[in-house]
Structure formats: C-alpha cells, structure tokens
Design a protein around this motif. Structure first.
Motif, PDB file in Angstrom:
ATOM      1  N   ASP A 194       0.829  -1.200   0.000  1.00 22.83           N
ATOM      2  CA  ASP A 194       0.000   0.000   0.000  1.00 22.83           C
ATOM      3  C   ASP A 194       0.868   1.257   0.000  1.00 22.83           C
ATOM      4  O   ASP A 194       0.593   2.224  -0.722  1.00 22.83           O
ATOM      5  CB  ASP A 194      -0.916  -0.010   1.222  1.00 22.83           C
ATOM      6  N   ALA A 195       1.951   1.224   0.782  1.00 21.69           N
ATOM      7  CA  ALA A 195       2.837   2.387   0.843  1.00 21.69           C
ATOM      8  C   ALA A 195       3.596   2.576  -0.472  1.00 21.69           C
ATOM      9  O   ALA A 195       3.714   3.694  -0.980  1.00 21.69           O
ATOM     10  CB  ALA A 195       3.818   2.231   2.008  1.00 21.69           C
ATOM     11  N   ALA A 196       4.098   1.468  -1.024  1.00 15.22           N
ATOM     12  CA  ALA A 196       4.899   1.570  -2.246  1.00 15.22           C
ATOM     13  C   ALA A 196       4.049   1.954  -3.447  1.00 15.22           C
ATOM     14  O   ALA A 196       4.478   2.745  -4.301  1.00 15.22           O
ATOM     15  CB  ALA A 196       5.607   0.245  -2.520  1.00 15.22           C
ATOM     16  N   LEU A 197       2.839   1.389  -3.521  1.00 15.64           N
ATOM     17  CA  LEU A 197       1.976   1.645  -4.678  1.00 15.64           C
ATOM     18  C   LEU A 197       1.037   2.820  -4.446  1.00 15.64           C
ATOM     19  O   LEU A 197       0.194   3.113  -5.299  1.00 15.64           O
ATOM     20  CB  LEU A 197       1.161   0.385  -5.000  1.00 15.64           C
ATOM     21  N   GLN A 198       1.183   3.468  -3.273  1.00 13.99           N
ATOM     22  CA  GLN A 198       0.419   4.682  -2.949  1.00 13.99           C
ATOM     23  C   GLN A 198      -1.087   4.463  -3.094  1.00 13.99           C
ATOM     24  O   GLN A 198      -1.815   5.272  -3.672  1.00 13.99           O
ATOM     25  CB  GLN A 198       0.887   5.835  -3.832  1.00 13.99           C
ATOM     26  N   PRO A 325      18.218  -9.508 -10.361  1.00 15.45           N
ATOM     27  CA  PRO A 325      17.934  -8.075 -10.242  1.00 15.45           C
ATOM     28  C   PRO A 325      16.508  -7.847  -9.782  1.00 15.45           C
ATOM     29  O   PRO A 325      15.611  -8.634 -10.070  1.00 15.45           O
ATOM     30  CB  PRO A 325      18.156  -7.555 -11.672  1.00 15.45           C
ATOM     31  N   MET A 326      16.306  -6.757  -9.057  1.00 15.25           N
ATOM     32  CA  MET A 326      14.965  -6.409  -8.572  1.00 15.25           C
ATOM     33  C   MET A 326      14.207  -5.662  -9.675  1.00 15.25           C
ATOM     34  O   MET A 326      13.905  -4.470  -9.555  1.00 15.25           O
ATOM     35  CB  MET A 326      15.063  -5.569  -7.298  1.00 15.25           C
ATOM     36  N   THR A 327      13.914  -6.379 -10.752  1.00 12.39           N
ATOM     37  CA  THR A 327      13.250  -5.787 -11.914  1.00 12.39           C
ATOM     38  C   THR A 327      11.854  -6.361 -12.039  1.00 12.39           C
ATOM     39  O   THR A 327      11.674  -7.578 -12.008  1.00 12.39           O
ATOM     40  CB  THR A 327      14.051  -6.094 -13.197  1.00 12.39           C
ATOM     41  N   TYR A 328      10.870  -5.470 -12.183  1.00 15.18           N
ATOM     42  CA  TYR A 328       9.485  -5.923 -12.295  1.00 15.18           C
ATOM     43  C   TYR A 328       8.760  -5.075 -13.331  1.00 15.18           C
ATOM     44  O   TYR A 328       8.730  -3.851 -13.255  1.00 15.18           O
ATOM     45  CB  TYR A 328       8.764  -5.814 -10.947  1.00 15.18           C
ATOM     46  N   VAL A 335       6.392   1.964 -16.613  1.00 15.68           N
ATOM     47  CA  VAL A 335       7.621   1.534 -15.945  1.00 15.68           C
ATOM     48  C   VAL A 335       7.585   2.049 -14.509  1.00 15.68           C
ATOM     49  O   VAL A 335       7.405   3.245 -14.272  1.00 15.68           O
ATOM     50  CB  VAL A 335       8.867   2.065 -16.680  1.00 15.68           C
ATOM     51  N   LEU A 336       7.729   1.146 -13.566  1.00 17.66           N
ATOM     52  CA  LEU A 336       7.639   1.503 -12.155  1.00 17.66           C
ATOM     53  C   LEU A 336       8.989   1.985 -11.633  1.00 17.66           C
ATOM     54  O   LEU A 336      10.042   1.608 -12.159  1.00 17.66           O
ATOM     55  CB  LEU A 336       7.174   0.293 -11.341  1.00 17.66           C
ATOM     56  N   ASP A 337       8.955   2.775 -10.567  1.00 20.85           N
ATOM     57  CA  ASP A 337      10.223   3.212  -9.989  1.00 20.85           C
ATOM     58  C   ASP A 337      10.866   2.035  -9.252  1.00 20.85           C
ATOM     59  O   ASP A 337      10.206   1.037  -8.936  1.00 20.85           O
ATOM     60  CB  ASP A 337      10.026   4.422  -9.071  1.00 20.85           C
ATOM     61  N   PRO A 338      12.180   2.118  -8.973  1.00 23.13           N
ATOM     62  CA  PRO A 338      12.898   0.973  -8.383  1.00 23.13           C
ATOM     63  C   PRO A 338      12.308   0.464  -7.076  1.00 23.13           C
ATOM     64  O   PRO A 338      12.286  -0.740  -6.825  1.00 23.13           O
ATOM     65  CB  PRO A 338      14.318   1.518  -8.191  1.00 23.13           C
ATOM     66  N   ASP A 339      11.813   1.360  -6.205  1.00 18.38           N
ATOM     67  CA  ASP A 339      11.240   0.917  -4.924  1.00 18.38           C
ATOM     68  C   ASP A 339      10.014   0.033  -5.140  1.00 18.38           C
ATOM     69  O   ASP A 339       9.845  -1.000  -4.483  1.00 18.38           O
ATOM     70  CB  ASP A 339      10.854   2.121  -4.066  1.00 18.38           C
ATOM     71  N   LYS A 340       9.152   0.430  -6.059  1.00 13.87           N
ATOM     72  CA  LYS A 340       7.952  -0.356  -6.345  1.00 13.87           C
ATOM     73  C   LYS A 340       8.321  -1.700  -6.948  1.00 13.87           C
ATOM     74  O   LYS A 340       7.736  -2.735  -6.611  1.00 13.87           O
ATOM     75  CB  LYS A 340       7.031   0.416  -7.286  1.00 13.87           C
ATOM     76  N   GLN A 341       9.293  -1.692  -7.862  1.00  8.79           N
ATOM     77  CA  GLN A 341       9.714  -2.947  -8.476  1.00  8.79           C
ATOM     78  C   GLN A 341      10.258  -3.909  -7.425  1.00  8.79           C
ATOM     79  O   GLN A 341       9.941  -5.103  -7.435  1.00  8.79           O
ATOM     80  CB  GLN A 341      10.775  -2.675  -9.541  1.00  8.79           C
ATOM     81  N   ARG A 696      19.163   5.783   0.593  1.00  9.07           N
ATOM     82  CA  ARG A 696      18.206   5.258  -0.378  1.00  9.07           C
ATOM     83  C   ARG A 696      18.814   5.206  -1.784  1.00  9.07           C
ATOM     84  O   ARG A 696      18.693   4.216  -2.497  1.00  9.07           O
ATOM     85  CB  ARG A 696      16.940   6.116  -0.379  1.00  9.07           C
ATOM     86  N   THR A 697      19.490   6.278  -2.170  1.00  2.00           N
ATOM     87  CA  THR A 697      20.135   6.306  -3.487  1.00  2.00           C
ATOM     88  C   THR A 697      21.235   5.256  -3.566  1.00  2.00           C
ATOM     89  O   THR A 697      21.374   4.557  -4.581  1.00  2.00           O
ATOM     90  CB  THR A 697      20.725   7.700  -3.760  1.00  2.00           C
ATOM     91  N   ARG A 698      22.012   5.148  -2.487  1.00  2.00           N
ATOM     92  CA  ARG A 698      23.093   4.159  -2.460  1.00  2.00           C
ATOM     93  C   ARG A 698      22.544   2.748  -2.633  1.00  2.00           C
ATOM     94  O   ARG A 698      23.078   1.938  -3.400  1.00  2.00           O
ATOM     95  CB  ARG A 698      23.850   4.282  -1.134  1.00  2.00           C
ATOM     96  N   ARG A 699      21.451   2.462  -1.937  1.00  3.88           N
ATOM     97  CA  ARG A 699      20.857   1.126  -2.008  1.00  3.88           C
ATOM     98  C   ARG A 699      20.304   0.829  -3.397  1.00  3.88           C
ATOM     99  O   ARG A 699      20.501  -0.258  -3.948  1.00  3.88           O
ATOM    100  CB  ARG A 699      19.748   1.013  -0.962  1.00  3.88           C
ATOM    101  N   GLN A 700      19.598   1.783  -3.986  1.00  2.00           N
ATOM    102  CA  GLN A 700      19.021   1.572  -5.309  1.00  2.00           C
ATOM    103  C   GLN A 700      20.110   1.392  -6.368  1.00  2.00           C
ATOM    104  O   GLN A 700      19.979   0.566  -7.277  1.00  2.00           O
ATOM    105  CB  GLN A 700      18.099   2.733  -5.685  1.00  2.00           C
ATOM    106  N   ARG A 701      21.174   2.157  -6.252  1.00  2.00           N
ATOM    107  CA  ARG A 701      22.269   2.010  -7.225  1.00  2.00           C
ATOM    108  C   ARG A 701      22.921   0.631  -7.111  1.00  2.00           C
ATOM    109  O   ARG A 701      23.273   0.017  -8.122  1.00  2.00           O
ATOM    110  CB  ARG A 701      23.313   3.112  -7.010  1.00  2.00           C
ATOM    111  N   PHE A 702      23.060   0.148  -5.873  1.00  2.00           N
ATOM    112  CA  PHE A 702      23.676  -1.173  -5.731  1.00  2.00           C
ATOM    113  C   PHE A 702      22.743  -2.276  -6.226  1.00  2.00           C
ATOM    114  O   PHE A 702      23.194  -3.244  -6.849  1.00  2.00           O
ATOM    115  CB  PHE A 702      24.065  -1.440  -4.278  1.00  2.00           C
ATOM    116  N   LEU A 703      21.435  -2.142  -5.955  1.00  4.35           N
ATOM    117  CA  LEU A 703      20.497  -3.149  -6.443  1.00  4.35           C
ATOM    118  C   LEU A 703      20.562  -3.281  -7.965  1.00  4.35           C
ATOM    119  O   LEU A 703      20.372  -4.364  -8.511  1.00  4.35           O
ATOM    120  CB  LEU A 703      19.070  -2.803  -6.009  1.00  4.35           C
ATOM    121  N   ALA A 704      20.856  -2.162  -8.647  1.00  3.95           N
ATOM    122  CA  ALA A 704      20.911  -2.189 -10.110  1.00  3.95           C
ATOM    123  C   ALA A 704      22.077  -3.024 -10.627  1.00  3.95           C
ATOM    124  O   ALA A 704      22.014  -3.563 -11.734  1.00  3.95           O
ATOM    125  CB  ALA A 704      21.010  -0.762 -10.646  1.00  3.95           C
ATOM    126  N   ILE A 705      23.144  -3.166  -9.839  1.00  2.00           N
ATOM    127  CA  ILE A 705      24.312  -3.943 -10.294  1.00  2.00           C
ATOM    128  C   ILE A 705      24.516  -5.223  -9.491  1.00  2.00           C
ATOM    129  O   ILE A 705      25.444  -5.991  -9.766  1.00  2.00           O
ATOM    130  CB  ILE A 705      25.602  -3.098 -10.229  1.00  2.00           C
TER     131      ILE A 705
END
Length: 759
Positions: A194-198, A325-328, A335-341, A696-705
């Motif tokens: 609910d929080a992620a998908l608003q 990868p956390m891709t959805y 295209v959803l933002d990384p947190d939602k994916q 948050r930015t650090r975590r998302q960048r690492f999840l991408a690689i």
C-alpha cells in the motif's frame, strides 16, 4: 483503509480460518497498526518540527489500541477465554513488530508488561479515542470502546503465567505458529504494498493457457516419439492422469519419484500450470541451488513463449534469488520506480515464481520482516520442491509438519520431486499421493549405469588421479571425478594436469572456488564439448545437465552417490556408464574426506544401504537402496528440535535454527579477470556507490548492479578476517591468496585436515 481492504480480501480467499475470529483479528490489525501516529508529537515530527524520540514511536501505542478492540471482538464472537487471550496477544505482537521482526513471544510479552504503566503507552491520554471509535464503526466494527483499555490489560496480566500451560493444550504446535506468521505477513505485506503503490492495487498476475507443456514438447520434439522420448511421454501422461484423479478426490500432497532423464522438470511444470489454471493460484517452484534455478527458468521461459505468452513480464514469470535483479514489469503498465519494483519482486506478485529452498524456508520460519511479506502467497498455491533430497535430515520432521498444516488449513498443494525421494512425505501416508507409482518400472527401463564400490580401503588423491587416467587412456573421452572438499579438488586437478601432459583432451575444474559467472560458462562449454576430464565438487550433483562416460565419486550419503550417478550416461549414449565410489583420504589428513563433510549418521546409514546388493550395483536397485537408506535415517530421529521452538512461539529462535545455510564467517573477494571486460567497471561503480551519502540512493544504485556484481564474488573461509569485499586481480597477490584462471582462489597452503571450505 487501503491496508484493511487488501487484508480482508486476502483473508476472504482462505479456504478456512485457522482460529475463530481470525478474519476479524486480521482486519483490526490492518486498521489499528498506524493509529499511534495520530499524536501531536508524531504529526509535528512529520512536519519537520520535532525530533524522533520515545513519544514519536507509534507501533507500541498502536498495539495498545489493537489489544482492547481485538479482545472485545473475540469476546463478542464467543471465543473462549484462553484462546481469546492468545489471539489478542498475537494481534498485539504483530502490530507492535510491524516495522521490525517477530520476536520470541514470551520474551516480547515480558517487555510489554514491564512497560504497562509508561504514560507514553496510554492511548486515552495521547489519542483521540472518540474519533478512532467512530472511524472503526465506519469500517464495520461498531460499538468498540477503547476507554476500558487498562482494565482489559490488567485482566490479562495473568496470561503470561499461564503461557506454557496454554500452549501445552495444542497437540499441533505448527497450527498456532503458522496462524501468527500469516497474521503478521498479511499486515506487513499489505502495508508495504500500500505504501509503495500509494494506494493503487498491485498488478493482477498473468494468466496461463491450457496444454502449454504438451504444445511445447510437440513443437520441440517433432516426429514419432521413439526410445527414451516415448518413455518420457508415457510417464508424463501417467503423471497428468494421476494428478487429475488426485485433485478430484481432494488430495493436496504429492510426490514424484522418477529416474534422472525422464523429464521431471516438464512434468512438474505441467502439474503446477494445471493447478494454477484451475485455481487462479500461483505456482512456486523451489530448487536448492541458484545455478539450477537459472536452468529451470530458461525451460519455463521457453514453454511460455511457445504458448504465445510474454515471459519477460514479471507478473507472469518471476525468478527470485539473491543474484537476481529487482526488476518488475507488468503487462500494459508504466515503468515503475525501483522501490515499487523491489516490493513487487519480494512479494512474489507473479503467476509463476522460481526461487530457492532458502527463500522458501526464510519465508516460512525466519520471522524476518523482509522475508515474510510474501508468506501470504502460500495459501492455495502449488509449491513444487524439486531435488527435495537437498533438504537436510534434521529438517524432515519440521518440513513434514509445516507442509501438512499449510495443506490442511490453507489449501496449499505441495509436490516433492526427485530421483532419490527422502522420507519427508511417507508413501504409506493416506494423505500423500505418488504421481508415478510404478516408478521402479522406469528405473528399470532407463537402466544405463553400473555402480562399482571400492570400500575395502582408502586411497590417496594421487591414486584417484591414476584411476581417472586409466579411463582417459582407455579412450573414454568424458570422465568426471567428484570429491568432497575444495582442497581435494585442487590437489586432484593438479595431479591430473601433470599426468595428461601433452594430451589434447581438455581439463575442466568446477567448485565454489570459481566465481559464479565462470562456473556458468564452464557448464555450457562442457555441455557442448565432445571430450573432457572434469574435476569437481558436489556443485554438479543436483540438476546440472552434464553426461559423462565414467564418474568417480568420493564416498558420500546415498542420495549424493545416486545424484552423482545421474551425471553418468544421462541419455544412454554410451551403452552402460560406469560409476566408481572410493574412500578418499589425503596423506596429511587424520580423517577420510567424507568424514570432514558429512555427519557420521548419514555415512553409517549409507554403508548399511549399499551392503548386500552385489558389486557392481545396477541402477535398477537405486530406488530400493534409497528407500532403505531414508527409512534407516527416519528411525534414527531428527537432529534439530525446531518443532519444540514452534510450540513455544519462539519465532526468532526457530528462524535461526531452521536456516538451510548456516552463517559461516568468510572473507569475500570480487574477482577481476583479464578476460572479463565488465569486472573493472563494476568494481569502480561499486566504489563510487560506497561514497554515495544518501542511503536510499546508495541502495538503489547497488540493487541495479547486484546480480552482475555477485556473479564475480567468492566467499573464502580463512583464519584472518578482512572487512568488506576486497578486489582480487588475476594472478596478483591479494590478502592471503590470489586468483588462478583455471582453479580459482589460491590459498597460501592447502594442507591440514580442515579440507578447505566445502560446497
């Protein structure tokens, strides 16, 4: 309100409630879990006008509201006192821990009880209780009063003293443990989505088509089926027919026992797809290792593509393990933002999920917030446990009890599949249905291996190398040797490399000493090559599609020996394959290598099981030997007392005890090879990510690689610990070793009885 609607909809789908008032309890947890935010202090903090502190913590205060309203609702439903107390405490713990992990229930309640007179925990003084009561009435819970919360609390103060006595009333400890787990999962899963998908609804999982596996096989294997393909088709028809009959009669627990090479993966997918199509429930396909997950994922992708579906959309097919990868991406959605994916991946919002045993066990037992939000996908699902012999003996009783509870109460179907069926689900159990009851016929029809036992004395690594070379010199151009430790494998590789000399036959090496990306590449090379010698550890035994003319195996438990034999003459291309079992003992070691790796109980049961079957043993006897072996182990009892922890509601301890992978202190190295043009760039990116100040930015960048990064990481047990992940360049000294492009991480010494680190 959005969380409440999600939870209520999920609970309504359950075939039955685990206890009286469960639906109402779950709904009230959803409604009350954030009411502690409705304080002046928290609202000021949100507005940037205050600092976090005891008066801005909301979960405990919310739990006090939860306690009084759940107690009233359960009392109104006529729930008897002890069960009402338990349901109320469970709801309180779920709400108070919804931003953390589940704790051991008795220890948690002690902490709550000690804080009972803290003014910070007083909802009357700190909340608009009249407004809350009116709102709860609007949501369907009329007449609830919060004013009497202190009297309710003190009426329950003797609950803790009756805790053990209350739990002793339950002959099935898994039932109440699972009910609390599910209550927790429903709340945190709904809350995070609910929080992620608003507030918007999660994607609807994709639909499957009937007959997909049959259509795929028809397209792949054109022409009349002959030989082994005809046998595979007959087995597949039997499995499908037996499944249909079993489902009609209400069966939910299945085993599939069949020899290697019969096509079990496609049979299991067909079974899962049939159930998912009929029930609109997910298929959760679990395997022991990430390497065979990727292999199975490729098969599933091809089947779906052949049916005209789009497996690139994660709402239809999702692969989930620590390297993915956390891709959805869902059908026809933006295209959803990384947190939602990330949330949608970790919540298993898909029709078909392919994952690991570790992920499943973490979900069922850990009590960890991050893992358990996907537990709510288990009710009604078809859960396939492939290569189920990979579950250690110490977990059989636990897994059996949990499988039966999810099946009986929540309508979950389980399929346990392997060539070496352990005793987790017993064939004589009337609840269990074997989908290929005449499996021995197929073992006989696919007879292609002789197993030679060399058990009278031990041999050293140099002697084993000589045995391998005899096969090579006799013209056998695909020879595999499987040993129990990395140290043995390195020594054997070096011995054989010297003995091969100028011979052109390629020598390959596989173990956990090699980075994952290189292991994957070598397996593909081995599949394609006509001749090779392979030195390896147990990494090839479960599900890796390699076929050797001769296999040499250091002594091991029966299931490992039979799985090793499954890498020999897989497609009956060599007449009869030959498997040799040896007792390896390094010259400097005090013990045999098998004794360094496996419990003595397993080895002793293996010796008894293989005795008296002749020498060599034909693979037609494998099913009998495996059955005898697992029956022997079953009589010896479980190794762990996790069931007792469940009965005591010790969520945290149970999670630690039920880990499939033990926490082992190891140094991690990121390997940068000369032939890898991506590695240096990945390492540079990782170093830049570490400097990123925003978490948050650090975590998302690492999840991408993350996936590509960890494909180049190895974990090494060493006496001297290093902090963080260190770079390791090819043939360059680093830390206590270096990286060899053939054999991977090189230690300074290989001697001693420790055996290196074990796969």
């Amino acid at each position: 309100a959005g969380v409440f609607r999600f939870v209520d909809g999920q609970v309504a789908r359950l075939p039955r409630q685990p206890f009286k008032g469960f639906r109402e309890t779950a709904g009230l947890c959803a409604l009350t879990h954030d009411l502690g935010k409705a304080t002046p202090e928290f609202q000021a903090y949100l507005a940037g006008q205050g600092n976090p502190g005891p008066r801005t913590r909301h979960s405990g205060l919310s739990a006090m509201v939860t306690m009084v309203v759940v107690d009233q609702v359960l009392a109104g439903l006529g729930v008897y006192l002890d069960e009402r107390r338990f349901g109320t405490m469970a709801a309180m713990m779920v709400v108070s821990r919804h931003h953390g992990d589940l704790k051991d229930m008795k220890a948690w309640w002690d902490q709550v009880y000690e804080a009972r007179d803290d003014p910070v925990m007083d909802p009357i003084a700190r909340l608009d209780v009249d407004g809350i009561q009116a709102w709860l009435g609007e949501m369907g819970f009329l007449g609830l009063r919060i004013a009497g919360w202190r009297s309710v609390f003190h009426d329950l103060d003797d609950w803790i003293w009756d805790f053990d006595e209350f739990l002793e009333q339950y002959t099935n400890p898994v039932k109440i443990f699972t009910a609390v787990d599910l209550l927790y999962s429903l709340l945190i899963g709904a809350d995070k989505l609910d929080a992620a998908l608003q507030g918007s609804r999660p994607p609807v999982p994709g639909k499957l088509k009937p007959g997909m596996v049959d259509a795929y096989k028809a397209a792949m294997f054109k022409g009349p089926a002959q030989g082994i393909n005809a046998l595979r088709n007959r087995a597949a028809r039997q499995v499908a027919d037996n499944l249909d009959q079993a489902l009609t009669s209400g069966k939910r627990l299945f085993t599939l026992t069949a020899p290697t090479g019969i096509g079990k993966t496609l049979m299991a997918m067909d079974a899962g797809f049939r159930v998912a199509q009929d029930t609109d429930a997910p298929v959760i396909y679990c395997l022991p290792f990430t390497s065979i997950i990727d292999q199975t994922f490729v098969v599933a992708t091809r089947v779906l593509k052949s049916a005209g579906l789009d497996p690139e959309k994660q709402d239809l097919l999702l692969r989930h393990h620590y390297l993915t990868p956390m891709t959805y991406q869902a059908r026809d959605s933006e295209v959803l933002d990384p947190d939602k994916q990330e949330i949608l991946v970790e919540a298993w919002e898909s029709r078909v999920v392919i994952t690991t045993f570790v992920q499943l066990f973490d979900t069922l037992f850990s009590g960890r917030n991050r893992a358990m939000k996907k537990l709510l996908k288990i009710p009604g699902a078809m859960v396939i446990l492939d290569e189920v012999q990979g579950i250690p003996r110490g977990f059989w009783d636990l897994v059996r009890a949990v499988i039966k509870e999810w099946s009986a109460t929540y309508g979950t179907r389980f399929l346990l599949m392997t060539a070496t069926q352990p005793g987790i689900l017993r064939r004589k159990d009337p609840e269990v249905h074997e989908l290929l009851p005449d499996f021995q016929e197929y073992f006989n029809a696919l007879s292609r291996v002789d197993l030679h036992l060399h058990m009278d004395s031990t041999i050293q690594i140099a002697d084993l190398a000589e045995q391998v070379m005899r096969d090579v010199n006799a013209g056998h151009r695909r020879v595999m040797a499987i040993v129990n430790t990395v140290t043995d494998s390195l020594e054997l590789h070096n011995e054989i490399k010297g003995l091969l000399g100028e011979q052109k036959i390629p020598l390959y090496y596989l173990s956990s000493n090699i980075i994952p990306i290189e292991r994957e590449a070598r397996i593909e090379d081995l599949k394609a090559a006509n001749e090779w010698v392979l030195i390896t550890t147990q990494v090839v035994e479960a599900g890796v599609d390699l076929s050797a003319r001769v296999v040499h195996r250091d002594f091991a438990p029966v299931d490992s020996i039979v799985q090793a034999a499954g890498r020999c003459n897989r497609n009956n291309e060599y007449g009869r394959g030959q498997v040799h079992v040896w007792r390896v003992k390094r010259e400097t070691a005090r013990k045999e290598s098998s004794q360094m790796v496996y419990d003595s109980t397993l080895l002793d049961a293996a010796r008894h099981a293989i005795a008296g079957h002749g020498n060599p043993i034909r693979d037609t006897d494998f099913a009998i030997i495996v059955d005898q072996y697992f029956k022997d182990l079953d009589k010896r009892g479980a190794e762990r007392e996790t069931l007792g922890l469940l009965k005591q509601m010790r969520f945290e301890d149970a999670g630690k005890t039920a880990r499939l992978i033990e926490n082992v202190q190891a140094n991690q190295y990121f390997v940068i090879m000369d032939t890898d043009d991506k590695a240096q760039a990945l390492w540079d990116e990782y170093q830049d990510i570490l400097e990123e100040p925003d978490f948050r930015t650090r975590r998302q960048r690492f999840l991408a690689i993350k996936g590509e990064f960890f494909k180049r990481v190895i974990a090494v047990r060493e006496h001297q610990r290093i902090d963080g992940i260190q770079p390791l360049y090819q043939a360059a000294a680093m830390g206590s070793g270096s990286y060899d492009p053939e054999t991977g991480y090189v230690r300074q010494t290989h001697g001693g009885s420790g055996g290196g680190f074990i796969i």
